[in-house]
Write an enzyme that holds these catalytic residues in place. Structure first.
Site, mmCIF file in Angstrom:
data_model
loop_
_atom_site.group_PDB
_atom_site.id
_atom_site.type_symbol
_atom_site.label_atom_id
_atom_site.label_comp_id
_atom_site.label_asym_id
_atom_site.label_seq_id
_atom_site.Cartn_x
_atom_site.Cartn_y
_atom_site.Cartn_z
ATOM 1 C CE LYS A 102 -42.326 -18.071 68.398
ATOM 2 N NZ LYS A 102 -41.258 -18.854 68.722
ATOM 3 C CG HIS A 131 -37.038 -15.529 55.952
ATOM 4 N ND1 HIS A 131 -35.864 -14.927 56.148
ATOM 5 C CD2 HIS A 131 -36.921 -16.522 56.811
ATOM 6 C CE1 HIS A 131 -35.010 -15.346 56.918
ATOM 7 N NE2 HIS A 131 -35.467 -16.452 57.333
#
Length: 931
Positions: A587, A153
């Site tokens: 999120k 990531h």
């Protein structure tokens, strides 16, 4: 007396940290004068002092004066000022990391035989004191499993070249504590450090291109080579030492409970660069690393295995194995050992040659190479038994035993590689394959139950669905090639090289069954003629959104009740792996709801699995940042409900977390030691559940209500405020973060501006850079206040929950970290970049109001006057860092404003962009977080 000694040691230890920071700061000052003259140093000092004054007492006139100072910098000097503050943070971080190692050593030295909290010995001692006998302790060890999975990531903002310099500086700074250094040696050390900092100043922090996937693979393998190959077996040695101390009547060989995996080179979700060929190359690189490490270890063993048959009697077994090697192995790459009286060294030459031949494809199926790790382990055992035969036990215990552990842990594949792909890719490929076979014209349009029925029938049907003579689209061909690659890899590199296939955005049972059908096509899943099911690759659902978490128990129930699926789980030792996404759930629903729903889902899925006799291994997709589930490794284990860890735990280690935890051996050891201690403690709690607190059900109802209110508050702004996405893009460096070459993967799953297609990492990264830290705390205050309602009795309940509920305390402590790191004064400067002033005032006003409400509720519940008063070391570290981060934030706002104005005119300024990216790196180092 001990307490006074420890207290004095702590004070002295903190003085040493200040000494190191001051020492490195002075060296940096010399470098600034050397590279930019006294003018540069004077400007940096003036800005630093002004920032400190502003932090001490915020006055509007001082604020404007400070901004004026920042905005008046000429471009050339501005560039150097940015780098000065950014490099300062790099040096401070090195000093703090070294101090962590020093502090542990100081404690051990001053505490004598006292056992430090959080150590392996503390956990084993507690095990013994709680009355667990040998058999019970052995069962606990056998039930434990922790896999730490490195991901690529894009949250590591540092280049490898910079990390190498940091490592050298860290090694040199550690030498400052050496009391035997002479005056001249100290002077030489200072000169060496000065030159290292000059090198750091003259090395570009920014990558000139995005790394390739194989670049990322090399970066990940760096930590295996530098630390993990050596530190991991030491953790096992310490556990065995402690077990032998508290259970001395038994010989211990701890089963493999702690190991590392990787996604790097296997995670293709949204990254078209990760192809089947890249995955194969990744596995080859990992094998080469393991073989090279073992060859190095055998070379080191040559020094210690000089035993001569003129003096000792070795075993006949060893001599027979050497004779067998002479008949089967030709020494081409390894020189003959001519001294026939040194049989161990002769044996080592043949072992080294056989390891070399593992990497030689022309040697496949021959006798002069190791077909698998079992052959290498057996050779080491032969040596071990022979050494003990002539009482060379110390060498056997110190060197051979450690290498055997390394081979057990890392095999010929270094780390198990996970495959990951988005569920939609499998559906598209399945639609095309089934249409070619005239089974169904449009699989994607079927209802879910129709899909499940069809896929179940296909799994039970031995006939293939694909043909080598059939042409498929490029994407479907690539999808099928991945499964073929895994099948070949398990034969070539060992069955443990790849065992899990993760399915992103798993929303239904068919998403998991599609992967199984494709596995059947290549033999990774098959049903034998006698009905026996063989499965060597498990389909692992990744539940990410709030809706997916709600659906997860029902999905797993539907799968477990399917005979063919349940048989596939039985073939994997009745163990089902399930991944939970902390980033996307946050999120999607905000920090409170994400944490609550993850907890609820874990408990419900566990209850479902228990109905079918299935053990679960939960894979926690935590990021490094607070808004992505980030927390210390031991805490991430401790907060799990005890009943959910029975099948083991997997946790992602992402980006900057990898370098902060595993770049230095001392810190890597401490991190893995505390994780082991937490794992033992949690395993005990899972076996001996304390009497349930009658208040827990009531607390759960309260948190559920807080979560619901928080979710509505969060989604009102993020999803239902029409100007929110525009505000986010314009008042954070979102776009510019995407131009920082820190990862091979695009920042969006699709070429789309939809919020749903924005990845969680840039979402958190941009909010962190702009000092909002919005995802890590927003809507928590409203949720908490809705229960509190200025009612003192309700406040007492929340305070009681904070003291006695592990989950609620962890949530509140996470919020504390977020609030103290956020800075709404600076965030407001970023908000000024939003072009729509009415939307800006409306949205920022909501954020600011919620921030103050959240902070107020935290202080009320925790009962402290200031945030993190109960963690003074962390509080002080953040307080000391802020005056140095602030100038970079104000500079970033100015640069973003100028860069965007130029781009609106159709112009681009590479120098301005470079400066923006430098501030991003600097702020990331200062806050010790990216995404």
């Amino acid at each position: 007396m001990t307490e006074l000694t420890l207290a004095a040691g702590k004070t002295n230890s903190n003085n040493l940290l200040r000494r190191d920071i001051r020492f490195l700061g002075n060296i940096l000052g010399e470098v600034l004068v050397h590279q930019g003259g006294n003018e540069l140093l004077d400007i940096v000092e003036k800005i630093r002092e002004a920032s400190k004054s502003l932090r001490a007492v915020f006055l509007p006139e001082l604020h404007e004066e400070f901004k004026g100072m920042i905005n008046s910098l000429e471009p050339e000097i501005r560039h150097q000022v940015i780098r000065a503050f950014a490099i300062y943070f790099q040096l401070v971080n090195i000093a703090e990391q070294n101090h962590r190692i020093r502090r542990k050593r100081d404690y051990e030295r001053s505490a004598g035989e006292a056992v430090q909290t959080g150590t392996i010995e503390a956990a084993v001692r507690d095990l013994k004191e709680q009355g667990f006998n040998f058999s019970e302790a052995q069962e606990i060890l056998e039930s434990m499993s922790l896999e730490l999975v490195m991901t690529a990531h894009p949250t590591e903002a540092m280049r490898r070249a910079i990390l190498d310099i940091h490592k050298r500086i860290a090694d040199d700074v550690a030498q400052l504590d050496n009391p035997t250094l002479t005056f001249r040696e100290r002077e030489q050390l200072r000169e060496k450090l000065l030159n290292e900092v000059i090198t750091l100043w003259q090395t570009d922090e920014l990558r000139d291109r995005k790394p390739t996937v194989l670049d990322e693979v090399r970066n990940g393998m760096y930590y295996f080579h530098e630390t993990l190959f050596h530190v991991l077996p030491e953790v096992y040695q310490e556990l065995e030492r402690c077990l032998s101390k508290y259970y001395p009547e038994h010989l211990w060989h701890v089963p493999t409970y702690l190991r590392f995996g990787s996604w790097i080179g296997g995670d293709r979700d949204g990254n078209p660069s990760v192809t089947a060929n890249v995955t194969w190359e990744t596995l080859k690189m990992q094998r080469k690393l393991a073989i090279r490490e073992y060859q190095g270890l055998l070379s080191e063993l040559f020094k210690y295995l000089s035993f001569s048959t003129s003096i000792v009697d070795v075993t006949e077994e060893l001599l027979a194995s050497i004779q067998k090697d002479r008949l089967q192995v030709t020494l081409n790459k390894t020189p003959h050992w001519r001294n026939e009286k040194e049989p161990y060294r002769i044996k080592l030459t043949y072992m080294t040659e056989k390891l070399h031949n593992v990497l030689d494809d022309s040697k496949k199926d021959s006798n002069d190479r190791y077909d698998n790790v079992n052959g290498l382990i057996e050779d080491l055992r032969i040596i071990d038994r022979s050494l003990r035969h002539h009482y060379a036990d110390y060498v056997a215990d110190t060197h051979i035993k450690k290498m055997m552990r390394q081979v057990e842990l890392f095999g010929f594949h270094t780390a198990t590689l996970d495959i990951r792909q988005h569920s939609k890719e499998h559906e598209n490929a399945m639609t095309e394959v089934l249409a070619h076979m005239n089974i169904v014209s449009n699989y994607a349009e079927l209802e879910e139950e129709e899909k499940v029925t069809l896929l179940e029938r296909l799994l039970n049907d031995p006939r293939p669905l694909t043909s080598p003579y059939q042409e498929y689209s490029e994407s479907t061909t690539e999808c099928l090639n991945v499964y073929r690659t895994v099948f070949e890899a398990q034969k070539e590199f060992g069955p443990q090289c790849v065992t899990s296939y993760l399915i992103s955005m798993a929303e239904a049972a068919s998403d998991i069954l599609e992967v199984m059908v494709f596995s059947k096509e290549v033999g990774l899943f098959r049903k034998e003629a006698d009905g026996t099911v063989v499965c060597t690759l498990q389909a692992v659902p990744l539940f990410e959104t709030i809706d997916d978490l709600h659906a997860a128990p029902g999905i797993m129930h539907r799968l477990f009740e399917m005979p063919i699926y349940r048989q596939s789980v039985a073939a994997m030792n009745d163990l089902q792996e399930i991944m939970l996404g902390y980033s996307d759930s946050n999120k999607d629903g905000g920090v409170v709801t994400a944490n609550w729903e993850l907890r609820v889902a874990m408990k419900q899925i566990t209850a479902t699995a228990q109905q079918y006799g299935v053990k679960l291994k939960f894979f926690h997709g935590r990021g490094g940042a607070l808004g992505r589930g980030g927390m210390p490794l031991n805490r991430s284990i401790q907060v799990q409900p005890p009943e959910t860890i029975g099948g083991g735990i997997k946790i992602t280690e992402q980006g900057e977390v990898i370098s902060s935890r595993y770049s230095l051996k001392g810190i890597a050891y401490r991190s893995l030691e505390t994780a082991t201690s937490a794992l033992i403690t949690s395993a005990v709690q899972a076996r001996v559940r304390p009497a349930s607190n009658p208040e827990e059900d009531k607390w759960d109802d309260i948190v559920a209500g807080i979560s619901e209110t928080s979710l509505n508050k969060y989604q009102d702004l993020v999803f239902r405020e029409p100007d929110f996405l525009k505000f986010f893009r314009e008042s954070t460096p979102l776009v510019e973060v995407g131009e920082l070459n820190i990862g091979s993967r695009p920042s969006k799953r699709k070429n789309s501006d939809r919020f749903e297609d924005l990845r969680a990492i840039p979402w958190v990264f941009a909010w962190t850079q702009s000092r909002y830290l919005f995802p890590a705390w927003y809507a928590a205050g409203t949720g908490l206040y809705t229960y509190y309602q200025n009612n003192e009795e309700n406040l007492k309940v929340l305070q009681d929950m904070y003291k006695n509920s592990t989950f609620f305390r962890s949530l509140m402590d996470t919020l504390q970290f977020a609030i103290i790191k956020a800075d709404l004064v600076i965030a407001k400067e970023y908000a000024e970049m939003c072009g729509d002033s009415e939307a800006k005032d409306r949205i920022f006003g909501q954020i600011e109001q919620e921030f103050h409400l959240t902070k107020d509720m935290i202080l009320k519940i925790t009962g402290v006057p200031e945030i993190l008063d109960d963690s003074p070391v962390v509080q002080e570290s953040i307080r000391l860092r802020n005056p140095y981060v602030d100038p970079l934030s104000y500079l970033q706002v100015q640069l973003l404003t100028e860069l965007r104005a130029a781009r609106e005119k159709g112009q681009d300024d590479s120098d301005l962009l470079r400066e923006v990216l430098l501030t991003i790196n600097g702020i990331a180092a200062g806050l010790r977080n990216t995404g």
